[in-house]
Design an enzyme around this catalytic site. Structure first.
Site, PDB file in Angstrom:
ATOM      1  N   CYS A 822       0.893  -1.156   0.000  1.00 31.15           N
ATOM      2  CA  CYS A 822       0.000   0.000   0.000  1.00 31.15           C
ATOM      3  C   CYS A 822       0.930   1.204   0.000  1.00 31.15           C
ATOM      4  O   CYS A 822       1.721   1.364  -0.923  1.00 31.15           O
ATOM      5  CB  CYS A 822      -0.956  -0.033   1.174  1.00 31.15           C
ATOM      6  SG  CYS A 822      -0.241  -0.581   2.736  1.00 31.15           S
ATOM      7  N   SER A 823       0.898   2.005   1.034  1.00 30.83           N
ATOM      8  CA  SER A 823       1.873   3.086   1.140  1.00 30.83           C
ATOM      9  C   SER A 823       2.901   2.730   2.208  1.00 30.83           C
ATOM     10  O   SER A 823       4.094   2.699   1.953  1.00 30.83           O
ATOM     11  CB  SER A 823       1.187   4.402   1.478  1.00 30.83           C
ATOM     12  OG  SER A 823       2.118   5.468   1.466  1.00 30.83           O
ATOM     13  N   ALA A 824       2.427   2.436   3.425  1.00 34.00           N
ATOM     14  CA  ALA A 824       3.338   2.014   4.483  1.00 34.00           C
ATOM     15  C   ALA A 824       3.645   0.522   4.396  1.00 34.00           C
ATOM     16  O   ALA A 824       4.649   0.051   4.925  1.00 34.00           O
ATOM     17  CB  ALA A 824       2.746   2.333   5.852  1.00 34.00           C
ATOM     18  N   GLY A 827      -0.977  -1.757   6.749  1.00 37.05           N
ATOM     19  CA  GLY A 827      -2.410  -1.731   7.030  1.00 37.05           C
ATOM     20  C   GLY A 827      -3.230  -2.462   5.983  1.00 37.05           C
ATOM     21  O   GLY A 827      -3.723  -3.572   6.185  1.00 37.05           O
ATOM     22  N   ARG A 828      -3.405  -1.836   4.834  1.00 33.18           N
ATOM     23  CA  ARG A 828      -4.176  -2.463   3.762  1.00 33.18           C
ATOM     24  C   ARG A 828      -3.499  -3.757   3.292  1.00 33.18           C
ATOM     25  O   ARG A 828      -4.188  -4.721   2.932  1.00 33.18           O
ATOM     26  CB  ARG A 828      -4.308  -1.493   2.592  1.00 33.18           C
ATOM     27  CG  ARG A 828      -4.798  -0.111   2.996  1.00 33.18           C
ATOM     28  CD  ARG A 828      -4.908   0.800   1.794  1.00 33.18           C
ATOM     29  NE  ARG A 828      -4.906   2.192   2.209  1.00 33.18           N
ATOM     30  CZ  ARG A 828      -5.203   3.212   1.414  1.00 33.18           C
ATOM     31  NH1 ARG A 828      -5.543   2.986   0.167  1.00 33.18           N
ATOM     32  NH2 ARG A 828      -5.171   4.450   1.850  1.00 33.18           N
TER      33      ARG A 828
END
Length: 896
Positions: A822-824, A827-828
């Site tokens: 995802c970005s980090a 999470g997703r």
């Protein structure tokens, strides 16, 4: 004589006729008297009283429909009409005296031909206020809970009572206006029991913080906090257990709750109960046999009377039917059994929610009723004793510009303050996020203060930067005897990250009141939690210490060389007894058929899904998730913090473990990339799904990303973010446009195709990766989920499940790891890994325990599934996927 005989013959001959006027008049009078209606008085939750005329032969449903029409109530099935055998008002201490009007029986028989009043009440307390679609329904629930608090039916902490009262004030009076409200504007309102001037001051302070909330939003927040109270929605019935100890039994949407002194001590969820019965004064529940047992467990309780026993039994029947069944029309096979044939004849919650969704929300206006006023002499301040009483007085005139509102329609009331669902998984757990005190909704920049925190310097940006873990400074804990836990903490940046309350006198315990995210107190195993009682600090007994002494001990510990703080705590009682909602599989009797035997012990998947549903309904699933460590305390992230690698991390506090990190072999910039191997074994099969969980590439790390894809022989990349969300860069565009090439030192990437799904939720790309050194080519599939909203979860579980199935289809027959980011990259990314793992387990008919899956992921990459909203969403999606599997199986059987 001849004349008389002639008259008689004519009188009684067939050619004559008579009309019995008197007999018919009497019959008509009897019929009119029989059909004559009578008046019924109904008391409503807003203190109004209404009289209704009903026919003597009318059933309970007739007056109930009149009441619902009078209120214009749409979500009516949560409510009912109560009455007592002797006409008294509802009695908190004698629930067996109260009856719920049965819609299927004659009114006159239930009221015994007496003109007893009826009381409009909430009968089924909804588990989550978001299920209530109508603003007016939520308003009625607020009125009921406020009444429960004032009457002592709902026992709660003073701080919670004050918070709820502040939302009541906001809903009734609107925003705080200094020139209008003044200093003592709450002194005449009856808001909470034992109301004092100090409480009114605290309520006023919180009222000021709710500025901007509409009445509907304030009421939603009121209910959102009320649902978390232990005694929420419970009518307690006095009983004694097998040791003759006085207890209380209550019925909720979860199941049967056992309380003592108004504290919950045990819960028997519906999925654990096989049968409920009563005989005279004894009430019984038969529990479903565990897999490890060869006997049935029957628990008996002694009630105060036969009437109280039957009342509790009826409440169990109604609550189980309403909350657990899709329809109350269940066939019962024991036709010749003795005893009560009572069944719930109304609609279920499932039917109510479905019906309201179909018809849409009702646009309407209504005036909110003001709180009761305290009666006092002019110029005389009410005493605390007086404030504790519920006194009737003429209500204040409503203020139409504050209280008369139009329904919000499709807009959902916002929560009191931003919870973790408002934090993107890409924010790294701290970036641009302020911590707010529990009673400070909507106040930007208000930073939570902790007992061990120094006053921030003027140059501090207020952000918490998580330092790397090392073996010597990892927060650890140890379970001790008698259920106590020893927790060892070392300060990070001078902070342990928790606060305490209590200790106003030696008898008041010291409790943990706040725990900051991503601090040592938050990352313990188990996590230090709000409500934990602190018994010792560095070997010193503080069970009877004052608050000031405890604070000094913590400051003293921080002042030592290593800052070591050893706490012995008694875990929060909120989590005691929650084990029944988790992993051990239990058998279950299908609802409505009490004679059917439990399913076979081998069906562990079904049992795990029942536990999952119970955990979601009760909140236990989320509570257990929040106690789980975010970073493994024994795993280090030292390589990520080396000077040459720091700038390769998108977020400062999202780092890969050293033990599972991906090590590049021939990358021009070195061997480091912010990525971990995550391997998920599918029980019952030989399959292990392999992933590489990584952050969204930066511009400076795009070449490292493609080098990793090359070296790991990856053929599938799953992207769960867009390039920019809400004006913030989430990921660098690391691929070329369709038909173009991206050339790097070791690889060349060409985009040969880009297709957007008809729903515009997904984009599918096909790349050709060329290995420059070996002059070989490989096809790469790229699947991007673009409809996942920032600071939230997907709008549709069905859409998310569809995407996950496409990922499964794309990876079939490929043993190479799937790159997910995802970005980090936590999470997703974690949500997708858990979902695919669960689908594989369901397909293999293996039990699914989401919390164990999260633990397995976090042992390989820190903070996978970053917040509770993501965890709840994926758990709900798993349950929906299982139900779809059941439906598909049944449909397949029909067409065989």
């Amino acid at each position: 004589m001849d004349i008389v005989e002639s008259v008689s013959k004519r009188t009684f001959s067939g050619s004559s006729g008579t009309y019995n006027v008197q007999a018919l008049e009497l019959a008509a009078a009897r019929e009119r008297n029989k059909l004559k209606g009578f008046n019924v008085i109904v008391h409503f939750l807003d203190e109004t009283v209404q009289e209704f005329t009903v026919d003597k032969r009318s059933k309970g449903s007739f007056i109930m429909e009149q009441v619902y029409q009078h209120l214009e109530l749409v979500e009516k099935d949560y409510f009912g009409l109560q009455y007592s055998d002797n006409g008294c008002v509802p009695n908190v201490n004698k629930p067996e005296l109260m009856r719920w009007l049965d819609p299927s029986k004659l009114i006159k028989k239930q009221l015994n031909n007496c003109q007893y009043p009826l009381y409009f009440r909430v009968k089924f307390y909804v588990s989550d206020p978001s299920k209530l679609q109508e603003e007016y329904t939520r308003y009625q629930f607020c009125l009921q809970i406020r009444r429960d608090i004032l009457e002592g039916r709902l026992v709660l902490a003073p701080s919670t009572a004050i918070l709820l009262a502040s939302y009541t004030v906001q809903a009734e009076l609107g925003d705080y206006q200094p020139e209008e409200h003044g200093n003592n504007y709450l002194s005449n309102l009856q808001l909470i029991p034992g109301q004092s001037e100090d409480m009114e001051r605290k309520i006023a302070e919180l009222h000021k913080l709710h500025k901007g909330q509409s009445p509907a939003e304030a009421e939603f927040n009121f209910l959102d906090h009320a649902k978390r109270i232990d005694m929420y929605g419970m009518e307690l019935h006095k009983a004694r257990d097998n040791t003759n100890r006085e207890i209380q039994l209550g019925v909720t949407h979860i199941g049967l709750v056992v309380c003592q002194n108004n504290l919950k001590i045990n819960t028997f969820s519906w999925s654990k109960i096989m049968k409920i019965s009563f005989k005279r004064k004894q009430f019984f529940i038969q529990l479903i046999r565990e897999l490890s047992e060869d006997y049935d467990t029957l628990l008996g309780f002694n009630m105060e009377s036969y009437r109280s026993s039957k009342t509790l039994w009826k409440a169990c029947v109604e609550h189980h039917t309403f909350f657990r069944l899709d329809s109350p029309k269940v066939k019962r096979k024991f036709l010749f059994s003795l005893g009560s044939k009572f069944t719930y004849s109304g609609r279920t919650e499932f039917q109510t929610v479905s019906d309201v969704k179909k018809r849409g929300k009702l646009e309407r206006k209504f005036v909110r009723s003001p709180s009761k006023q305290l009666i006092k002499q002019p110029g005389q301040a009410p005493s605390v004793e007086e404030k504790g009483k519920v006194l009737s007085a003429p209500g204040r005139p409503p203020r139409p510009y504050d209280n008369k509102v139009t329904s919000l329609g499709a807009k959902e009331p916002r929560k009191a303050w931003a919870d973790d669902s408002q934090m993107s998984d890409d924010d790294g757990g701290f970036l641009e996020r302020t911590l707010e005190a529990p009673f400070s909704p909507g106040i930007a920049g208000r930073v939570l203060s902790y007992v061990d925190e120094e006053v921030p310097s003027p140059t501090s940006n207020g952000l918490y930067d998580t330092p790397p873990y090392s073996a010597s400074h990892s927060p650890t804990s140890q379970i001790t005897d008698e259920g106590l836990v020893t927790i060892t903490l070392y300060p990070d940046d001078g902070k342990y990250g928790f606060n305490v309350k209590g200790g106003a006198n030696p008898e008041e315990p010291i409790l943990v009141s706040r725990v900051a995210p991503n601090t040592p107190a938050d990352k313990c195993t188990p996590r230090l939690s709000e409500g934990d009682q602190v018994l010792q600090i560095n070997g010193i007994d503080v069970s009877h210490a004052l608050h000031e002494d405890v604070v000094n001990l913590i400051h003293k510990a921080r002042g030592t060389n290593d800052g070591k703080l050893v706490l012995i705590v008694k875990p929060n009682v909120l989590y005691v007894g929650m084990e029944e909602f988790e992993e051990p599989p239990y058998q279950y009797v299908p609802a409505g058929d009490m004679q059917q035997r439990p399913p076979s012990p081998e069906n562990a998947l079904e049992q795990s899904m029942l536990l999952l549903a119970d955990g979601l309904a009760s909140g236990a699933l989320i509570a257990r998730y929040e106690m789980l460590y975010r970073k493994h305390p024994d795993l280090t992230c030292d390589v990520s913090m080396e000077a040459k690698n720091i700038n390769k991390n998108r977020y400062r506090d999202i780092s890969p473990y050293d033990t599972t990190r991906v090590i590049l072999k021939n990358a021009p910039s070195g061997d480091y990339i912010n990525a971990n191997y995550v391997n998920m074994k599918i029980n019952g099969t030989d399959t292990t799904n392999q992933y590489i969980a990584t952050q969204g590439p930066l511009q400076s790390t795009s070449e490292d990303f493609w080098q990793m894809v090359l070296e790991e022989d990856c053929n599938l990349i799953v992207m769960l973010t867009t390039i920019v969300e809400r004006g913030r860069a989430k990921c660098h565009k690391y691929w070329p446009n369709q038909g173009e090439c991206l050339t790097m030192q070791n690889v060349i990437i060409k985009c040969v195709q880009e297709i957007t799904d008809p729903s515009e939720s997904f984009i599918f790309r096909d790349f050709i990766l060329t290995d420059v050194k070996n002059d070989t080519e490989r096809e790469i599939k790229h699947m991007q989920y673009v409809a996942w909203p920032d600071h939230g979860v997907p709008d549709s579980p069905a859409q998310f499940l569809s995407f996950t199935e496409k990922v499964r289809e794309a990876r079939k027959g490929d043993a190479a790891p799937v790159v997910v980011h995802c970005s980090a990259g936590i999470g997703r990314t974690g949500v997708l890994v858990l979902m695919e793992t669960a689908l594989c387990l369901i397909e293999a008919q293996e039990p699914v325990y989401p919390l164990e899956i999260v633990k397995t992921m976090r042992e390989q990459r820190a903070m996978m599934i970053q917040n509770a909203s993501q965890y709840r969403f994926v758990c709900e999606s798993v349950h929906i996927a299982y139900l779809q599997t059941i439906d598909d199986t049944q449909e397949a059987k029909l067409f065989r």
